[in-house]
Motif scaffolding. Structure first.
Motif, mmCIF file in Angstrom:
data_model
loop_
_atom_site.group_PDB
_atom_site.id
_atom_site.type_symbol
_atom_site.label_atom_id
_atom_site.label_comp_id
_atom_site.label_asym_id
_atom_site.label_seq_id
_atom_site.Cartn_x
_atom_site.Cartn_y
_atom_site.Cartn_z
ATOM 1 N N LEU A 6 0.824 -1.206 0.000
ATOM 2 C CA LEU A 6 0.000 0.000 0.000
ATOM 3 C C LEU A 6 0.858 1.255 0.000
ATOM 4 N N GLY A 9 2.385 1.552 -3.544
ATOM 5 C CA GLY A 9 1.352 1.828 -4.528
ATOM 6 C C GLY A 9 0.782 3.227 -4.432
ATOM 7 N N LEU A 10 0.569 3.724 -3.211
ATOM 8 C CA LEU A 10 -0.054 5.031 -3.034
ATOM 9 C C LEU A 10 0.802 6.141 -3.630
ATOM 10 N N THR A 234 -6.997 3.450 -1.737
ATOM 11 C CA THR A 234 -5.705 3.016 -1.202
ATOM 12 C C THR A 234 -5.376 3.732 0.098
#
Length: 271
Positions: A6, A9-10, A234
């Protein structure tokens, strides 16, 4: 693994969204952060309602204390979460990841100050290795050491994040509220953060124009792109995950693990 994924990805989602919009965002960052905080609040309500510990209630005195202690945390998180959008729009992703590593040392120093404890030697060794690795990578990739406004924003973001995480951990682990679930504490935190962001949005929009900008901002919620909703989703998952990490470990350990995200960001940045 979920927390690490996370984190990586964020940052990448936000940066790509900014690049597609030419260095800005199709949706104002303040609105995106507000939606994220509202999503966290909603999820916390649902988790608390379905939890066996949901019957644990706060007395009026304890409620006031938790609200008072969580308010600075809410302000810090709200400021930092919004600042990250502006920083990522101005700074290269690999440079952001490298300078973000300043949070490793900041977290250690602030955590020691908040808890009035010394950090074990093996943790200082881990912190030093993380910082050294980031520095060596900066030299290897030729990332500019020039400190401009964007880099100052990254360092400020790291400081805000470190202070917010340490204070949040301190409140969550107070003995007098230990019987409360993490979701009950999150409800208070996210309610305050959402309220702070709404107030900031009102000042930013300028109520003196008859509320026209506020109406425009509210109308924008109906035209949010799928990529923006992905970022919001997210952030909601990350916020719920971070609270549980802080509940069962501490900020220093979390930051050392989170420093691995910078490796992932630097590797994925050119793609």
């Amino acid at each position: 693994a979920t927390y690490f994924g996370l984190l990586v990805g964020l940052d990448i989602f936000i940066k790509r969204c900014s690049e597609r919009a030419g260095g800005s965002y199709t949706t104002h960052p303040l609105l995106m952060v507000s939606l994220s905080e509202f999503g966290k609040l909603l999820v916390s309500f649902l988790l608390s309602a379905s939890s066996p510990s949901a019957s644990n209630a706060l007395t009026a005195t304890k409620t006031a204390k938790v609200i008072r202690l969580m308010f600075p945390v809410a302000m810090l998180y709200g400021c930092n979460n919004t600042l990250v959008y502006f920083v990522l729009a101005q700074v290269r992703l690999d440079a952001y990841a490298i300078w973000r590593n300043s949070s490793i040392v900041l977290n250690a120093l602030i955590w020691s100050w908040v808890w009035q404890r010394s950090i074990e030697k093996h943790r200082w060794v881990a912190i030093a290795l993380c910082v050294l690795g980031a520095s060596l990578h900066s030299l290897e990739t030729g990332t500019s050491a020039k400190i401009d406004l964007g880099i100052c924003g990254v360092i400020l973001s790291a400081a805000l994040s470190s202070l917010a995480s340490c204070c949040n951990e301190f409140v969550m682990k107070l003995p007098e509220i230990a019987h409360l679930s993490i979701d009950q504490l999150n409800i208070i935190l996210y309610s305050e953060t959402f309220a702070v962001l709404l107030l900031a949005g009102a000042f930013h929009s300028g109520l003196s124009d008859g509320g026209r900008q506020v109406q425009t901002l509210l109308t924008a919620t109906t035209s949010i792109s799928a990529s923006t909703w992905l970022i919001v989703f997210t952030q909601v998952l990350l916020g719920i995950s971070v609270s549980r990490v802080l509940k069962h470990t501490d900020v220093v350990a979390k930051t050392i693990v989170a420093s691995l995200r910078d490796v992932g960001i630097v590797l994925l940045a050119p793609l």
